[in-house]
Each structure stands twice: as structure tokens, then as C-alpha cells.
Enzyme design. Structure first.
Site, PDB file in Angstrom:
ATOM      1  N   THR A  55      17.222  -3.197   0.318  1.00 16.91           N
ATOM      2  CA  THR A  55      16.775  -4.315  -0.505  1.00 16.91           C
ATOM      3  C   THR A  55      17.284  -4.160  -1.939  1.00 16.91           C
ATOM      4  O   THR A  55      17.708  -3.082  -2.359  1.00 16.91           O
ATOM      5  CB  THR A  55      15.242  -4.384  -0.535  1.00 16.91           C
ATOM      6  OG1 THR A  55      14.735  -3.201  -1.159  1.00 16.91           O
ATOM      7  CG2 THR A  55      14.683  -4.473   0.885  1.00 16.91           C
ATOM      8  N   ASP A  98       1.727  -0.969   0.250  1.00 17.55           N
ATOM      9  CA  ASP A  98       1.048  -0.539  -0.973  1.00 17.55           C
ATOM     10  C   ASP A  98       0.520   0.882  -0.777  1.00 17.55           C
ATOM     11  O   ASP A  98      -0.267   1.130   0.139  1.00 17.55           O
ATOM     12  CB  ASP A  98      -0.110  -1.493  -1.275  1.00 17.55           C
ATOM     13  CG  ASP A  98      -0.668  -1.314  -2.677  1.00 17.55           C
ATOM     14  OD1 ASP A  98      -0.670  -0.165  -3.168  1.00 17.55           O
ATOM     15  OD2 ASP A  98      -1.098  -2.309  -3.276  1.00 17.55           O
TER      16      ASP A  98
END
Length: 241
Positions: free
Chosen positions: A219, A146
């Protein structure tokens, strides 16, 4: 990915305010699928490790001595599963507090029959401090943490001088801290922190970021970002001493 633990302290006016201690995660709610619940029910006794009060003997845990990597915040576990399956000669330790993500990873471990992966489902800073012996890791991975975009939240970022020093104490000499982010200002911030952290060498030829390493799987999130023109920045720092 980082969050705080609130402890009341007294101000000069006698009022309570909250003292924040950095953690390595944010607790997120999520619905559990049948596969994720299976992973938790069947995989937890086999692959989830408890917090210890002394460094863990991972040679005993894995039944061998092998190169060892630890990933902080593996999300839904797709990349960690892919890395573990592609490198059976290596051992992997994943840390994640998001229960559906832990369940998804464990379900994958069971489905693929992997034996070279173990999990902690608690705060990564606690794991590093309590469970990981000094000079024992070959690699520590921190992918897409984050970034805490707002300036007033930068203190919540996991990448701080104290984090760099803690990781350095756990890496072997020659071990690698590999970080990746899809937010360029955070990459610049991580470079600022790491370039002044003692005992590290930036592996980028230009002193900034390295090309995407082949060992880091791409990903679905990253592929979608690439289609939208978003970038990803990889940073690799080697422990010198």
C-alpha cells in the site's frame, strides 16, 4: 479496528457501568467524494450483501465454485481491488464499516468491471458467525488492524483466542489465516495468541514471521513507512484440522 458495544450492568453499589463486547471495528467519520458516493449509489445493489440468518451459498452468489478469500477491514479497498483484479479465477469477500472506504472499493469494482468481489458493510464478527459456512474459506486476511497500543486497551484487539478459534472453524483444512501489522509489539502479541491456538501451524520457517508474500499488495501507507525505516510483519498460519 476493534471497538465495543456498551450495555449497562449493575455494580455491587447499584450503579450502572458499561459492559463491553468486542467488535471488529472502530466507527470513523469521513467526507464522501463524488466517486465514493457513486460507488455506494450504484454498487450497493450489485455487490453489497446483507447479513443473513444462515450460511450463504457463495457458489450461487458468484455463479461458480472457486477459491475464496475474505478480508476483514479493507480500509479504502486498494489492496483488495488489486488482488481481485490480479486473480480473476478466485472470489473475494471484503468486510468494512467505513462508508467512504466501502464507496471507494465499490467505485473501483464498477470502474474495473470486476465480478469476483462482494462486500459486507457491517461487523466482521457478525459476518463470520452468521454468513460464512464452516470449513468454507481458503483464506482469511487481516491486514494492519488497530493495535490498541495501550495495555489497558489490549482487550479491544480483534486478535484473541476466541477470534483464532472462530476463524479456524470457517477455514478449510489447509486454509490460511494471513495477518500483517506495521507495529512489531503487535506482531509479537499475535504470535503469542496464535502459537497456542489449537489446530494451526505457523508457516514461518523460524516460527515467527514470513517474508512479505507476493500476493499481498504494497500500500501507499506501507511504501511511505518503508521510506521512513518502518517495518511490516506478516504472519501466516495454516489450519491443520
Amino acid at each position: 479496528m476493534t471497538e465495543s458495544n456498551d450495555t449497562p450492568i449493575q455494580t455491587e453499589e447499584g450503579e450502572e457501568r458499561q459492559h463491553r463486547r468486542i467488535k471488529s471495528f472502530v466507527m470513523r467519520a469521513g467526507r464522501m467524494t463524488e466517486g465514493q458516493q457513486r460507488g455506494l449509489d450504484q454498487g450497493t445493489p450489485l455487490f453489497v450483501l446483507p447479513l443473513a440468518d444462515a450460511p450463504v451459498d457463495f457458489d450461487q452468489v458468484f455463479g461458480r465454485s472457486a477459491p475464496r478469500s475474505l478480508e476483514i477491514g479493507f480500509g479504502m479497498g486498494h489492496s483488495l481491488l488489486e488482488m481481485a483484479a490480479a486473480s480473476p479465477e478466485q472470489d473475494f469477500i471484503g468486510v468494512e464499516v467505513h462508508r467512504p472506504g466501502v464507496g471507494a472499493l465499490l467505485n473501483g469494482v464498477l470502474t474495473q468491471g470486476l465480478t469476483n468481489l462482494r462486500v459486507y458493510d457491517c461487523d466482521a464478527i457478525e459476518v463470520l458467525n452468521r454468513c460464512i459456512a464452516d470449513n468454507s474459506l481458503d483464506r482469511l486476511m487481516l491486514f494492519f488492524p488497530d493495535p490498541w497500543h495501550k495495555s489497558r486497551h489490549h482487550k479491544r484487539r480483534i486478535v484473541q483466542a476466541s477470534f483464532a478459534e472462530l476463524v479456524r472453524s470457517k477455514l478449510k483444512v489447509g486454509g490460511i489465516l494471513h495477518m500483517a501489522t506495521d507495529w512489531e509489539p503487535y506482531a509479537e502479541y499475535m504470535l503469542e495468541v496464535m502459537n497456542v491456538a489449537p489446530g494451526y501451524r505457523n508457516l514461518a520457517e523460524d516460527g515467527k514471521c514470513v517474508p512479505r508474500p507476493a500476493e499481498r499488495p504494497i500500500t501507499k501507507f506501507e511504501r511511505r513507512g518503508e521510506r521512513l525505516g518502518h517495518g511490516v510483519w506478516d504472519l501466516k498460519f495454516e489450519k491443520l484440522a
